[in-house]
Design an enzyme around this catalytic site. Structure first.
Site, PDB file in Angstrom:
ATOM      1  N   GLU A  40       1.195  -0.546   0.080  1.00  0.00           N
ATOM      2  CA  GLU A  40      -0.169  -0.054   0.287  1.00  0.00           C
ATOM      3  C   GLU A  40       0.682   0.784  -0.305  1.00  0.00           C
ATOM      4  O   GLU A  40       1.556   1.332   1.065  1.00  0.00           O
ATOM      5  CB  GLU A  40      -0.927  -0.167   1.318  1.00  0.00           C
ATOM      6  CG  GLU A  40      -1.345  -1.204   1.293  1.00  0.00           C
ATOM      7  CD  GLU A  40      -3.072  -1.042   0.411  1.00  0.00           C
ATOM      8  OE1 GLU A  40      -3.071  -0.121  -0.484  1.00  0.00           O
ATOM      9  OE2 GLU A  40      -3.774  -1.603   0.264  1.00  0.00           O
ATOM     10  N   CYS A  60      -2.318   9.236   3.044  1.00  0.00           N
ATOM     11  CA  CYS A  60      -2.371   7.955   1.686  1.00  0.00           C
ATOM     12  C   CYS A  60      -3.648   8.890   0.773  1.00  0.00           C
ATOM     13  O   CYS A  60      -3.029   8.347  -0.449  1.00  0.00           O
ATOM     14  CB  CYS A  60      -1.967   7.318   2.333  1.00  0.00           C
ATOM     15  SG  CYS A  60      -3.561   6.448   3.089  1.00  0.00           S
TER      16      CYS A  60
HETATM   17  P1  NAP Z   1       8.534   4.515   4.949  1.00  0.00           P
HETATM   18  O1  NAP Z   1       8.807   5.520   4.837  1.00  0.00           O
HETATM   19  O2  NAP Z   1       8.438   4.322   3.404  1.00  0.00           O
HETATM   20  O3  NAP Z   1       8.156   3.477   6.195  1.00  0.00           O
HETATM   21  C1  NAP Z   1       6.887   2.812   5.711  1.00  0.00           C
HETATM   22  C2  NAP Z   1       7.675   1.598   6.819  1.00  0.00           C
HETATM   23  O4  NAP Z   1       8.433   1.192   6.469  1.00  0.00           O
HETATM   24  C3  NAP Z   1       7.464   1.739   8.250  1.00  0.00           C
HETATM   25  O5  NAP Z   1       7.742   1.564   9.379  1.00  0.00           O
HETATM   26  C4  NAP Z   1       9.319   1.505   8.218  1.00  0.00           C
HETATM   27  O6  NAP Z   1       9.832   1.662   9.478  1.00  0.00           O
HETATM   28  C5  NAP Z   1       8.921   0.600   7.384  1.00  0.00           C
HETATM   29  N1  NAP Z   1      10.714   0.996   6.347  1.00  0.00           N
HETATM   30  C6  NAP Z   1      11.722   1.429   6.018  1.00  0.00           C
HETATM   31  N2  NAP Z   1      12.752   1.172   5.619  1.00  0.00           N
HETATM   32  C7  NAP Z   1      12.594  -0.153   5.455  1.00  0.00           C
HETATM   33  C8  NAP Z   1      12.876  -1.293   5.427  1.00  0.00           C
HETATM   34  N3  NAP Z   1      14.147  -1.442   4.991  1.00  0.00           N
HETATM   35  N4  NAP Z   1      12.441  -2.703   5.535  1.00  0.00           N
HETATM   36  C9  NAP Z   1      10.881  -2.957   6.462  1.00  0.00           C
HETATM   37  N5  NAP Z   1      10.404  -2.057   6.572  1.00  0.00           N
HETATM   38  C10 NAP Z   1      11.377  -0.596   5.974  1.00  0.00           C
HETATM   39  O7  NAP Z   1       6.774   5.744   4.683  1.00  0.00           O
HETATM   40  P2  NAP Z   1       6.343   6.665   6.151  1.00  0.00           P
HETATM   41  O8  NAP Z   1       6.988   7.474   6.190  1.00  0.00           O
HETATM   42  O9  NAP Z   1       5.663   5.799   7.351  1.00  0.00           O
HETATM   43  O10 NAP Z   1       5.010   6.833   5.440  1.00  0.00           O
HETATM   44  C11 NAP Z   1       4.020   8.093   4.157  1.00  0.00           C
HETATM   45  C12 NAP Z   1       4.062   7.378   2.750  1.00  0.00           C
HETATM   46  O11 NAP Z   1       3.279   6.662   3.800  1.00  0.00           O
HETATM   47  C13 NAP Z   1       2.757   8.141   2.004  1.00  0.00           C
HETATM   48  O12 NAP Z   1       4.026   8.333   1.035  1.00  0.00           O
HETATM   49  C14 NAP Z   1       2.297   7.806   2.592  1.00  0.00           C
HETATM   50  O13 NAP Z   1       1.536   8.187   1.296  1.00  0.00           O
HETATM   51  C15 NAP Z   1       2.127   6.398   2.738  1.00  0.00           C
HETATM   52  N6  NAP Z   1       1.252   5.670   2.735  1.00  0.00           N
HETATM   53  C16 NAP Z   1       0.482   4.582   2.403  1.00  0.00           C
HETATM   54  C17 NAP Z   1      -1.472   4.001   2.876  1.00  0.00           C
HETATM   55  C18 NAP Z   1      -1.997   3.517   2.468  1.00  0.00           C
HETATM   56  O14 NAP Z   1      -2.732   3.244   2.271  1.00  0.00           O
HETATM   57  N7  NAP Z   1      -1.871   3.395   0.614  1.00  0.00           N
HETATM   58  C19 NAP Z   1      -1.170   4.474   4.236  1.00  0.00           C
HETATM   59  C20 NAP Z   1      -0.551   5.371   4.850  1.00  0.00           C
HETATM   60  C21 NAP Z   1       0.385   5.584   4.195  1.00  0.00           C
HETATM   61  P3  NAP Z   1      10.688   3.163  10.826  1.00  0.00           P
HETATM   62  O15 NAP Z   1       9.621   4.389  10.181  1.00  0.00           O
HETATM   63  O16 NAP Z   1      11.401   2.370  11.197  1.00  0.00           O
HETATM   64  O17 NAP Z   1      11.533   4.065   9.098  1.00  0.00           O
END
Ligand code: NAP
Length: 516
Positions: free
Chosen positions: A256, A295
């Site tokens: 997602e 999102c």
């Molecule tokens: P992110 O930086 O991609 O992180 C998402 C999750 O992945 C966090 O728990 C992060 O942990 C973890 N993560 C990071 N690097 C990883 C790796 N190499 N291996 C495994 N896990 C890893 O995103 P975010 O900043 O938290 O969220 C914002 C983004 O999410 C926006 O782009 C938004 O559009 C999107 N979003 C999408 C939805 C949907 O349903 N489609 C819903 C909500 C948000 P850490 O926090 O510890 O780095």
């Protein structure tokens, strides 16, 4: 100062490695720390697969549904405490916090209620049986069974409660144990919810584990019956999808990701009417709710060329009335973004959009001395065709008005330039326009929300994700799908075609009674 812990193999453990600070984004005060390493990944997976899974499946659908309803009630019981944490370590206003928390408890309850209509046991018939041989004697029936693995759930920072709640609801009801990883920036809320889940004693040992730190090493240990449901940015999603072990072992992955969600105003809309009021209210809400960190928030506002002036005026008026500040102040309607990194990214993104758009309100400049605040920012495209408008997600209170010629064909082309989205909203009372736009954009979007005179005041806006409808979208939105009632369980189940004597296949595995 709070040191966040993880709950693995039946106990709370503190991580190791360089601690990361958790902040109050309104004051920048450090509230706690989380140490990202030191979790026994192999041990946690084995605990889930060997202890949690069998115990969960022993319960059957009905009992698991009862547990989900009790977990929902538990969150509701602690709602005020959780709202306070969400404000402190998330920058959420009370309204924002309720949106996240009620989304979590509502989804848990919805899946709990769904269980009442399911059969006893753990398997479901999938559709009707079908004749496969020369006579009806040889019969086929698809069934869905719980996969005996573990669900690793990686959640984004913006919905620490709802993101975890919706994933848990589907996996647990399907009979699959979960390991929940919180987005670090706002992990205090997820951690407190994890404490409530554990302390409730409702779930059997091994069914629920929580990781406050990193799980990237865990991906290398997953096996074919396991799955990963990820929510976050496209970049991290691509990294996870490309993990060598997941690819080599065909581990199921649901992504997602982000989305440049469009809202389309139809050319027929009367400026004094309910459809227009609904359009303005929903766009303004999406821009400011959770400081635009949703999102599903509208990023591109497609407006017929001759209505742009009125739309801009109406949106400006709404946005100017939105008080920005520390959510601890009751009359504040928009808080800060969640972290310093977010603030940096939002400003960078706004500057990129400003190469092809003009600011009508707000912009990337600082508005407070302290805290991660950014103003509600309304842009107008100078070049509607510029790629960056359709490709860059600014994950903050920012959206761009983009003029179009008012035809359904142009609206379809413009929406689909987002490359695949979570939700598109269309506001019109002209059925022919609505039909043409919906059928043109549906393949590129997971959800299409229709605004009209008849629906004004009847429902939550397009930004709300409801358990009855699917959430997810093709292309850059990640290609995933969650929720949608019983459809949400399928990711955690195996579909198998059973072929044989109708007396066995139809009666034991299908819906046929002994009379057949
Ligand atoms: P992110 O930086 O991609 O992180 C998402 C999750 O992945 C966090 O728990 C992060 O942990 C973890 N993560 C990071 N690097 C990883 C790796 N190499 N291996 C495994 N896990 C890893 O995103 P975010 O900043 O938290 O969220 C914002 C983004 O999410 C926006 O782009 C938004 O559009 C999107 N979003 C999408 C939805 C949907 O349903 N489609 C819903 C909500 C948000 P850490 O926090 O510890 O780095």
């Amino acid at each position: 100062m709070i040191a966040l812990q993880s709950y693995v193999q039946g106990r709370w453990v503190t991580g190791t490695g360089e601690p990361k600070s958790l902040h109050d984004p309104a004051t920048e005060a450090v509230l706690g720390t989380v140490c990202p390493q030191g979790i026994d990944h192999a041990g946690a997976l084995a605990w889930a697969r060997d202890v949690g899974g069998p115990a969960l499946r022993e319960l059957g659908f009905q009992r698991r549904g009862e547990i989900l309803k009790s977990l929902s009630a538990k969150l509701h019981e602690h709602r005020d405490e959780l709202i306070e944490i969400s404000g402190r370590n998330g920058g959420n206003t009370r309204g924002d916090a309720k949106f996240d928390l009620d989304g979590a408890s509502g989804t848990l309850a919805a899946y709990g209620n769904l269980a009442a209509s399911l059969p006893a046991g753990n398997h479901l018939p999938d559709g009707d049986g079908v004749q496969l041989g020369r006579t009806p004697r040889f019969w086929g029936q698809h069934i869905l069974t719980s996969r005996p693995g573990v669900a690793l759930h990686i959640n984004a920072f913006n919905f620490p409660a709802w993101g975890m709640g919706e994933k848990m609801a589907c996996a647990l009801l399907a009979g699959v144990p979960v390991i929940e990883k919180a987005g670090t920036a706002s992990a205090m809320l997820a951690w407190r919810i994890a404490q409530l889940v554990v302390d409730s004693g409702l779930l059997p040992a091994g069914a629920f584990q929580f990781v406050g730190g990193s799980v990237s090493g865990m991906l290398d240990l997953l096996s074919p019956m396991d799955c990963v449901a990820f929510t976050g940015s496209s970049a991290t999603g691509a990294l996870i999808r490309g993990n060598k072990n997941l690819v080599a072992r065909n581990v199921r992955v649901n992504i997602e990701a982000d989305s440049i969600n469009p809202a389309v105003l139809g050319p027929d809309v009367d400026l004094g009417g309910d459809t227009f009021t609904q359009f303005i209210a929903n766009v303004a809400t999406d821009m400011t709710q959770k400081a635009g960190q949703k999102c599903t928030a509208v990023r591109r506002i497609f407006v017929p060329q001759d209505l742009v002036g009125e739309v801009v005026e109406a949106l400006r008026e709404r946005l100017l009335a939105t008080k920005v500040g520390n959510p601890a102040d009751g009359d504040v309607r928009m808080g800060p973004v969640a972290s310093r990194e977010q603030l940096h990214d939002v400003r960078l993104g706004m500057n990129q959009l400003l190469t092809v758009a003009e600011a009508l309100l707000g912009g990337p400049q600082p508005i407070q001395d302290r805290g991660y605040f950014v103003a509600p920012t309304l842009l107008r495209a100078k070049d509607a065709a510029a790629d960056v408008l359709h490709a860059l997600e600014v994950f903050g209170p920012c959206a761009t008005v983009i003029p179009y010629d008012g035809s359904a064909a142009a609206a379809v082309l413009a929406c689909n330039r987002g490359g695949g989205g979570l939700v598109a909203s269309v506001y019109s009372d002209d059925r022919a326009f609505v039909e043409a736009v919906v059928l043109g954009i549906a393949p590129w979007h997971g959800r299409v929300w229709l605004g009209s005179e008849k629906t004004h005041g009847q429902a939550l806006g397009p930004g709300a994700v409801l358990p009855q409808s699917v959430h997810g979208g093709p292309g850059r939105a990640g290609g995933g799908e969650e929720l949608g009632g019983l459809r949400g369980l399928a990711f955690y189940q195996q579909r198998t075609a059973i072929q044989g004597d109708r007396a066995v296949v139809g009666r034991v595995f299908g819906n046929e009674s002994a009379g057949n």
